[in-house]
Design an enzyme around this catalytic site. Structure first.
Site, PDB file in Angstrom:
ATOM      1  CG  ASP A 136      -0.280  -0.021   2.557  1.00  0.00           C
ATOM      2  OD1 ASP A 136       0.970  -0.069   2.618  1.00  0.00           O
ATOM      3  OD2 ASP A 136      -0.997   0.013   3.583  1.00  0.00           O
ATOM      4  CE1 TYR A 161       9.434  -2.390  -0.109  1.00  0.00           C
ATOM      5  CE2 TYR A 161       7.895  -0.908   0.978  1.00  0.00           C
ATOM      6  CZ  TYR A 161       8.195  -2.154   0.457  1.00  0.00           C
ATOM      7  OH  TYR A 161       7.250  -3.147   0.477  1.00  0.00           O
ATOM      8  CE  LYS A 165       6.892  -4.352  -3.590  1.00  0.00           C
ATOM      9  NZ  LYS A 165       7.236  -5.799  -3.821  1.00  0.00           N
TER      10      LYS A 165
HETATM   11  P1  NAD Z   1      11.394  -9.877   3.598  1.00  0.00           P
HETATM   12  O1  NAD Z   1      12.405  -8.786   3.521  1.00  0.00           O
HETATM   13  O2  NAD Z   1      11.108 -10.518   4.898  1.00  0.00           O
HETATM   14  O3  NAD Z   1      11.811 -11.064   2.603  1.00  0.00           O
HETATM   15  C1  NAD Z   1      12.305 -10.821   1.313  1.00  0.00           C
HETATM   16  C2  NAD Z   1      12.841 -12.139   0.767  1.00  0.00           C
HETATM   17  O4  NAD Z   1      13.303 -11.896  -0.575  1.00  0.00           O
HETATM   18  C3  NAD Z   1      14.047 -12.676   1.553  1.00  0.00           C
HETATM   19  O5  NAD Z   1      13.909 -14.068   1.748  1.00  0.00           O
HETATM   20  C4  NAD Z   1      15.237 -12.370   0.658  1.00  0.00           C
HETATM   21  O6  NAD Z   1      16.305 -13.298   0.793  1.00  0.00           O
HETATM   22  C5  NAD Z   1      14.597 -12.459  -0.735  1.00  0.00           C
HETATM   23  N1  NAD Z   1      15.320 -11.664  -1.732  1.00  0.00           N
HETATM   24  C6  NAD Z   1      15.726 -10.364  -1.617  1.00  0.00           C
HETATM   25  N2  NAD Z   1      16.386  -9.992  -2.727  1.00  0.00           N
HETATM   26  C7  NAD Z   1      16.372 -11.065  -3.568  1.00  0.00           C
HETATM   27  C8  NAD Z   1      16.879 -11.303  -4.883  1.00  0.00           C
HETATM   28  N3  NAD Z   1      17.530 -10.344  -5.558  1.00  0.00           N
HETATM   29  N4  NAD Z   1      16.671 -12.515  -5.438  1.00  0.00           N
HETATM   30  C9  NAD Z   1      16.015 -13.492  -4.762  1.00  0.00           C
HETATM   31  N5  NAD Z   1      15.533 -13.334  -3.511  1.00  0.00           N
HETATM   32  C10 NAD Z   1      15.708 -12.131  -2.927  1.00  0.00           C
HETATM   33  O7  NAD Z   1      10.085  -9.281   2.938  1.00  0.00           O
HETATM   34  P2  NAD Z   1       8.556  -9.509   3.331  1.00  0.00           P
HETATM   35  O8  NAD Z   1       8.193  -8.601   4.423  1.00  0.00           O
HETATM   36  O9  NAD Z   1       8.310 -10.959   3.468  1.00  0.00           O
HETATM   37  O10 NAD Z   1       7.843  -8.973   2.016  1.00  0.00           O
HETATM   38  C11 NAD Z   1       7.579  -9.850   0.915  1.00  0.00           C
HETATM   39  C12 NAD Z   1       6.909  -9.055  -0.196  1.00  0.00           C
HETATM   40  O11 NAD Z   1       5.690  -8.499   0.283  1.00  0.00           O
HETATM   41  C13 NAD Z   1       7.734  -7.876  -0.698  1.00  0.00           C
HETATM   42  O12 NAD Z   1       7.571  -7.779  -2.086  1.00  0.00           O
HETATM   43  C14 NAD Z   1       7.125  -6.672   0.007  1.00  0.00           C
HETATM   44  O13 NAD Z   1       7.292  -5.508  -0.764  1.00  0.00           O
HETATM   45  C15 NAD Z   1       5.676  -7.100   0.077  1.00  0.00           C
HETATM   46  N6  NAD Z   1       4.892  -6.531   1.193  1.00  0.00           N
HETATM   47  C16 NAD Z   1       5.363  -6.621   2.480  1.00  0.00           C
HETATM   48  C17 NAD Z   1       4.574  -6.144   3.525  1.00  0.00           C
HETATM   49  C18 NAD Z   1       5.036  -6.231   4.966  1.00  0.00           C
HETATM   50  O14 NAD Z   1       4.374  -5.667   5.831  1.00  0.00           O
HETATM   51  N7  NAD Z   1       6.113  -6.925   5.281  1.00  0.00           N
HETATM   52  C19 NAD Z   1       3.331  -5.571   3.248  1.00  0.00           C
HETATM   53  C20 NAD Z   1       2.906  -5.489   1.920  1.00  0.00           C
HETATM   54  C21 NAD Z   1       3.685  -5.989   0.912  1.00  0.00           C
HETATM   55  O1  DAU Z   2       2.523  -0.836   4.447  1.00  0.00           O
HETATM   56  C1  DAU Z   2       3.178  -1.988   3.998  1.00  0.00           C
HETATM   57  C2  DAU Z   2       4.644  -1.897   4.342  1.00  0.00           C
HETATM   58  O2  DAU Z   2       4.752  -2.088   5.740  1.00  0.00           O
HETATM   59  C3  DAU Z   2       5.499  -2.907   3.589  1.00  0.00           C
HETATM   60  O3  DAU Z   2       5.440  -2.638   2.225  1.00  0.00           O
HETATM   61  C4  DAU Z   2       6.948  -2.851   4.068  1.00  0.00           C
HETATM   62  O4  DAU Z   2       7.712  -3.862   3.436  1.00  0.00           O
HETATM   63  C5  DAU Z   2       6.967  -3.057   5.572  1.00  0.00           C
HETATM   64  O5  DAU Z   2       8.283  -2.932   6.050  1.00  0.00           O
HETATM   65  C6  DAU Z   2       6.053  -2.053   6.275  1.00  0.00           C
HETATM   66  O6  DAU Z   2       6.589  -0.717   6.191  1.00  0.00           O
HETATM   67  P1  DAU Z   2       6.544   0.298   7.450  1.00  0.00           P
HETATM   68  O7  DAU Z   2       7.576   1.318   7.261  1.00  0.00           O
HETATM   69  O8  DAU Z   2       5.154   0.748   7.712  1.00  0.00           O
HETATM   70  O9  DAU Z   2       6.944  -0.758   8.623  1.00  0.00           O
HETATM   71  P2  DAU Z   2       7.943  -0.637   9.858  1.00  0.00           P
HETATM   72  O10 DAU Z   2       7.731  -1.862  10.687  1.00  0.00           O
HETATM   73  O11 DAU Z   2       9.332  -0.322   9.443  1.00  0.00           O
HETATM   74  O12 DAU Z   2       7.373   0.608  10.650  1.00  0.00           O
HETATM   75  C7  DAU Z   2       6.025   0.637  11.093  1.00  0.00           C
HETATM   76  C8  DAU Z   2       5.810   1.974  11.792  1.00  0.00           C
HETATM   77  O13 DAU Z   2       6.599   1.996  13.006  1.00  0.00           O
HETATM   78  C9  DAU Z   2       6.271   3.169  10.982  1.00  0.00           C
HETATM   79  O14 DAU Z   2       5.391   4.254  11.230  1.00  0.00           O
HETATM   80  C10 DAU Z   2       7.650   3.496  11.546  1.00  0.00           C
HETATM   81  C11 DAU Z   2       7.532   3.087  13.005  1.00  0.00           C
HETATM   82  N1  DAU Z   2       8.790   2.609  13.650  1.00  0.00           N
HETATM   83  C12 DAU Z   2       9.495   1.622  13.034  1.00  0.00           C
HETATM   84  C13 DAU Z   2      10.670   1.144  13.598  1.00  0.00           C
HETATM   85  C14 DAU Z   2      11.470   0.061  12.899  1.00  0.00           C
HETATM   86  C15 DAU Z   2       9.191   3.131  14.880  1.00  0.00           C
HETATM   87  O15 DAU Z   2       8.526   4.011  15.456  1.00  0.00           O
HETATM   88  N2  DAU Z   2      10.351   2.660  15.431  1.00  0.00           N
HETATM   89  C16 DAU Z   2      11.116   1.712  14.854  1.00  0.00           C
HETATM   90  O16 DAU Z   2      12.197   1.334  15.404  1.00  0.00           O
END
Ligand code: NAD
Ligand code: DAU
Length: 364
Positions: A136, A161, A165
């Site tokens: 999002d 980032y 995306k």
């Molecule tokens: P993550 O960082 O935990 O995992 C990413 C994985 O991708 C890892 O296993 C890493 O080794 C692999 N990777 C990175 N670069 C690579 C490359 N060049 N080739 C092959 N593998 C590679 O990420 P996540 O939180 O599990 O997110 C997964 C997907 O979901 C991402 O595309 C992210 O943008 C999307 N997403 C995440 C969230 C969230 O809250 N975490 C929310 C919405 C969407």
């Molecule tokens: O919205 C989806 C996204 O959510 C994904 O696409 C990303 O991959 C995922 O990392 C996440 O992004 P955020 O930046 O929202 O997540 P994060 O956990 O890094 O931070 C969540 C909120 O907490 C944000 O407002 C920043 C705050 N934060 C984060 C960290 C790491 C703190 O206040 N202190 C911290 O140490």
């Protein structure tokens, strides 16, 4: 074509939850392509060791010949693309890897998928899917009274980032529009749950609070995220894969907007209940307001009406049940935690928090 699917990034947080759910709920084989960056962990998948339906391949999605060879060898019915650099703070200190993996890597997969798909016989060609997992954050930030992001909200990414995306989403759209590649895109809100790397807010706060370390809250702590339990995200992706309309995007969210300080308070209170520690006292006392993230988006919220009315998906967990399950999972998996908090993890904590907390408090 076989009944198998390729998953990229299946050793990461969401990818490994997806692979585990896929193997448990389908009969089909999965090819898991993951580079095992700092965020990837083979240990997330040990329960699948020896399972012939899980083929793990260590490799980079930017490696065009490797990717092409996997399509040739496994003849998959779909590719589900999770692999990415995913941490906003890391994209601020080092954006290069984000453009490489998120933009160029997605392009490489699209090219290979297109070449494979174009040669498939008619029936298989209709069945094939390229599902792109996105975020999002591509929509930018919301004010307190703005309506939640819908699929038609204009893109306005604010961090490197989010911009990388957004670039990958646009490439996926273009491959459908120009070449007819059967794509699907999901844009999801913040996930939490088992196997999340402790650089992200929820696992970082759980582990710091457990150990009596400072809890670094950025800015005023009033930024809002829409939290979704990771297993619900995985069921949404499976739903879109099976029933989504080609070329469409689907927003996925938890209908659980919470500000950061509320999230941190909830974690503190749960740990006080589940692991009381007289030496630490009330964990809320560990909260430390620190310098804000540059360009910090204020609020995200997802309107998930499309996936719910069109495809019948709804989350099964609410924030209260999901966060309790998550805290409990971390408490029960401290071996997993200790293994991943390696030297590289310590370097990141120093880079991101030393100036914010001061060297003395960092080592608490
Ligand atoms: P993550 O960082 O935990 O995992 C990413 C994985 O991708 C890892 O296993 C890493 O080794 C692999 N990777 C990175 N670069 C690579 C490359 N060049 N080739 C092959 N593998 C590679 O990420 P996540 O939180 O599990 O997110 C997964 C997907 O979901 C991402 O595309 C992210 O943008 C999307 N997403 C995440 C969230 C969230 O809250 N975490 C929310 C919405 C969407
Ligand atoms: O919205 C989806 C996204 O959510 C994904 O696409 C990303 O991959 C995922 O990392 C996440 O992004 P955020 O930046 O929202 O997540 P994060 O956990 O890094 O931070 C969540 C909120 O907490 C944000 O407002 C920043 C705050 N934060 C984060 C960290 C790491 C703190 O206040 N202190 C911290 O140490």
């Amino acid at each position: 074509m076989n009944d198998c699917v390729i998953v990229t990034g299946g050793a990461g947080f969401i990818g490994s939850n997806f692979v585990l759910q896929w193997v448990a709920n389908t009969e089909s084989e999965v090819v898991n392509l993951d580079a095992l960056t700092y965020a990837g962990n083979r240990g997330n998948l040990t329960s699948l060791d020896g399972n012939p339906r899980h083929n793990f391949v260590r490799g980079d999605i930017c490696d065009a010949s490797l990717v092409a060879s996997l399509f040739e060898r496994f003849q998959p019915r779909a590719i589900l693309h999770f692999a990415a650099e995913s941490h906003v703070d890391r994209s601020i200190t080092g954006p290069d890897a984000f453009v490489q993996t998120n933009v160029f890597g997605t392009f490489t997969l699209l090219q290979a998928a297109k070449q494979y798909w174009e040669k498939l016989p008619a029936g298989d060609k209709e069945r094939f899917r390229f599902l792109h997992v996105s975020t999002d954050e591509v929509y930018g930030t919301l004010g307190p009274d703005d309506p939640a992001f819908s699929e038609t909200t204009p893109y306005a990414p604010n961090s490197p980032y989010a911009a990388s995306k957004a670039g990958s989403d646009h490439l996926v759209r273009a491959y459908h529009h120009t070449y007819g590649l059967p794509t699907l895109t999901t844009n999801c809100s913040n996930n939490y749950g088992p196997f999340q790397f402790p650089e992200k807010l929820i696992p970082l706060m759980i582990l710091n609070a457990l150990e009596g370390k400072p809890l670094p809250v950025y800015g005023d702590g009033l930024n809002i995220r829409d939290w979704l339990f990771v297993e619900d995200h995985c069921t949404a992706i499976r739903t879109v894969l099976e029933r989504g309309r080609l070329g469409e995007t689907y927003n996925v969210g938890g209908n659980s907007e919470r500000n950061n300080i509320h999230v941190v308070h909830t974690i503190c209170d749960l740990l006080d209940e589940l692991r009381p520690d007289a030496a630490i006292g009330s964990r809320r006392g560990l909260i430390t307001y620190v310098k804000d993230r540059p360009g910090h988006d204020r609020r995200y919220a997802i309107n998930a009406d499309k996936i719910s009315t069109e495809l019948g998906w709804k989350p099964s967990e609410n924030f209260e049940s999901g966060i309790r399950a998550t805290v409990t999972w971390y408490l029960e998996h401290l071996d997993w935690v200790n293994e991943i908090r390696s030297g590289a993890y310590q370097q990141w904590i120093e880079l991101n928090y030393k100036e914010r907390l001061g060297a003395e408090r960092l080592s608490l």
